[in-house]
Design a protein around this motif. Structure first.
Motif, short mmCIF file in Angstrom:
data_model
loop_
_atom_site.label_atom_id
_atom_site.label_comp_id
_atom_site.label_asym_id
_atom_site.label_seq_id
_atom_site.Cartn_x
_atom_site.Cartn_y
_atom_site.Cartn_z
N ASP A 1 42.36 33.65 26.70
CA ASP A 1 41.67 33.21 25.48
C ASP A 1 40.99 31.85 25.68
O ASP A 1 39.86 31.64 25.23
N LEU A 2 41.69 30.95 26.35
CA LEU A 2 41.11 29.62 26.62
C LEU A 2 39.90 29.74 27.55
O LEU A 2 38.91 29.03 27.40
N ARG A 3 39.99 30.67 28.49
CA ARG A 3 38.90 30.85 29.45
C ARG A 3 37.70 31.55 28.82
O ARG A 3 36.57 31.32 29.24
N VAL A 4 37.94 32.36 27.82
CA VAL A 4 36.83 32.95 27.06
C VAL A 4 36.03 31.81 26.42
O VAL A 4 34.79 31.80 26.45
N LEU A 5 36.74 30.83 25.87
CA LEU A 5 36.08 29.68 25.25
C LEU A 5 35.30 28.86 26.28
O LEU A 5 34.24 28.31 25.96
N LYS A 6 35.83 28.78 27.51
CA LYS A 6 35.14 28.05 28.57
C LYS A 6 33.89 28.80 29.03
O LYS A 6 32.94 28.19 29.52
N GLY A 7 33.95 30.13 28.92
CA GLY A 7 32.81 30.94 29.33
C GLY A 7 32.59 30.99 30.83
O GLY A 7 31.47 31.19 31.30
N ASN A 8 33.67 30.82 31.60
CA ASN A 8 33.55 30.85 33.06
C ASN A 8 33.98 32.22 33.57
O ASN A 8 35.17 32.56 33.54
N ASP A 9 33.03 33.01 34.04
CA ASP A 9 33.30 34.38 34.48
C ASP A 9 34.29 34.46 35.64
O ASP A 9 35.12 35.36 35.69
N GLU A 10 34.20 33.50 36.56
CA GLU A 10 35.10 33.50 37.72
C GLU A 10 36.55 33.29 37.28
O GLU A 10 37.46 33.98 37.75
N LEU A 11 36.75 32.37 36.36
CA LEU A 11 38.10 32.11 35.85
C LEU A 11 38.62 33.30 35.05
O LEU A 11 39.77 33.70 35.18
N LEU A 12 37.74 33.88 34.24
CA LEU A 12 38.13 35.06 33.46
C LEU A 12 38.53 36.22 34.37
O LEU A 12 39.53 36.90 34.13
N SER A 13 37.79 36.41 35.43
CA SER A 13 38.06 37.47 36.39
C SER A 13 39.43 37.26 37.05
O SER A 13 40.20 38.21 37.25
N SER A 14 39.73 36.02 37.36
CA SER A 14 41.01 35.67 37.97
C SER A 14 42.18 36.02 37.04
O SER A 14 43.20 36.58 37.47
N THR A 15 42.04 35.69 35.77
CA THR A 15 43.10 35.99 34.80
C THR A 15 43.22 37.49 34.58
O THR A 15 44.32 38.03 34.47
N LYS A 16 42.08 38.16 34.53
CA LYS A 16 42.08 39.63 34.36
C LYS A 16 42.81 40.29 35.53
O LYS A 16 43.58 41.23 35.35
N GLN A 17 42.57 39.77 36.73
CA GLN A 17 43.24 40.30 37.93
C GLN A 17 44.76 40.14 37.81
O GLN A 17 45.52 41.05 38.14
N ALA A 18 45.20 38.98 37.31
CA ALA A 18 46.63 38.74 37.12
C ALA A 18 47.21 39.67 36.06
O ALA A 18 48.32 40.21 36.22
N LEU A 19 46.47 39.89 34.98
CA LEU A 19 46.92 40.81 33.93
C LEU A 19 46.99 42.26 34.45
O LEU A 19 47.91 43.00 34.13
N ASP A 20 46.04 42.64 35.28
CA ASP A 20 46.04 43.98 35.90
C ASP A 20 47.27 44.15 36.80
O ASP A 20 47.89 45.21 36.82
N LEU A 21 47.60 43.08 37.55
CA LEU A 21 48.78 43.13 38.41
C LEU A 21 50.03 43.33 37.56
O LEU A 21 50.90 44.14 37.88
N LEU A 22 50.09 42.61 36.47
CA LEU A 22 51.23 42.72 35.54
C LEU A 22 51.40 44.16 35.06
O LEU A 22 52.50 44.71 35.09
N VAL A 23 50.30 44.77 34.65
CA VAL A 23 50.34 46.15 34.16
C VAL A 23 50.83 47.09 35.27
O VAL A 23 51.66 47.98 35.03
N SER A 24 50.34 46.89 36.48
CA SER A 24 50.72 47.77 37.59
C SER A 24 52.19 47.64 37.99
O SER A 24 52.78 48.57 38.51
N LEU A 25 52.78 46.47 37.75
CA LEU A 25 54.18 46.23 38.14
C LEU A 25 55.17 46.62 37.06
O LEU A 25 56.36 46.81 37.32
N ARG A 26 54.71 46.76 35.84
CA ARG A 26 55.61 47.06 34.70
C ARG A 26 56.22 48.44 34.83
O ARG A 26 55.62 49.39 35.26
#
Length: 197
Positions: free
Chosen positions: A172-197
């Motif tokens: 959410d904070l990175r959406v406010l920053k508008g930095n695609d690279e940072l958003l992509s990094s967080t999305k990757q971490a969230l995807d990893l979380l989903v895959s490990l659950r």
């Protein structure tokens, strides 16, 4: 004065070389998205240059910078004890000079080094401290980084609910920053979380 100028020129050269380091650093999808190096000889070369520079440098601010670089380079080279050694010195400098921004950044870096050293609980403590300092000092520019690193550490501890909370807040904070690279990094971490659950 000439000696200081010589150190500065060399430091500028090191900074220039460091700008290319991202070419050699990647997120290992098979190891919780930890940062690792693809060209260890180039990174070792940079470490050697930085170590040599640190021995001759007498300017405290430059020493802080070089020690921070060494901390990160040793961490991605999977030598976390050496990383911790240098990052502790960075933190002492930041506290001694009462520079909150540097305290926060160093706490995050130190937390990562402890995580790489399999000291996850200590890492979480440092991430929490950086989050607290971000909020209390209004240095919110680094809050998303602290939350993301804490979230990734919690994934390694398999504390998925807490990890998800941290990563969503970082996102959410990175959406406010508008930095695609940072958003992509967080999305990757969230995807990893989903895959490990």
């Amino acid at each position: 004065m000439k000696e200081e100028e010589g150190v500065k020129v060399t430091l500028d050269k090191l900074k220039e070389e460091l700008s290319y380091i991202n070419k050699f650093v990647y997120f290992d999808e098979d190891d919780y998205l930890r940062e690792k190096v693809s060209n260890s000889s180039k990174v070792n070369e940079l470490i050697k240059e930085a170590e040599q520079m640190l021995r001759t440098c007498e300017i405290e601010e430059d020493q802080y910078f070089i020690q921070g670089i060494l901390g990160n380079l040793y961490r991605v080279s999977e030598l976390p004890k050496r990383a911790i050694h240098y990052l502790k010195q960075c933190y002492e400098y930041a506290v001694h000079h009462n520079v909150m921004k540097k305290e926060i950044v160093t706490l995050i870096r130190l937390g990562e080094a402890y995580k790489y050293n399999s000291q996850h609980k200590h890492a979480i403590k440092l991430f929490d401290e950086s989050i607290s300092k971000c909020k209390s000092s209004n240095e919110t520019h680094f809050l998303d980084f602290a939350l993301q690193h804490k979230g990734k550490c919690l994934i390694e501890l398999r504390q998925f609910d807490q990890a998800e909370q941290c990563l969503n807040e970082a996102y959410d904070l990175r959406v406010l920053k508008g930095n695609d690279e940072l958003l992509s990094s967080t999305k990757q971490a969230l995807d990893l979380l989903v895959s490990l659950r």
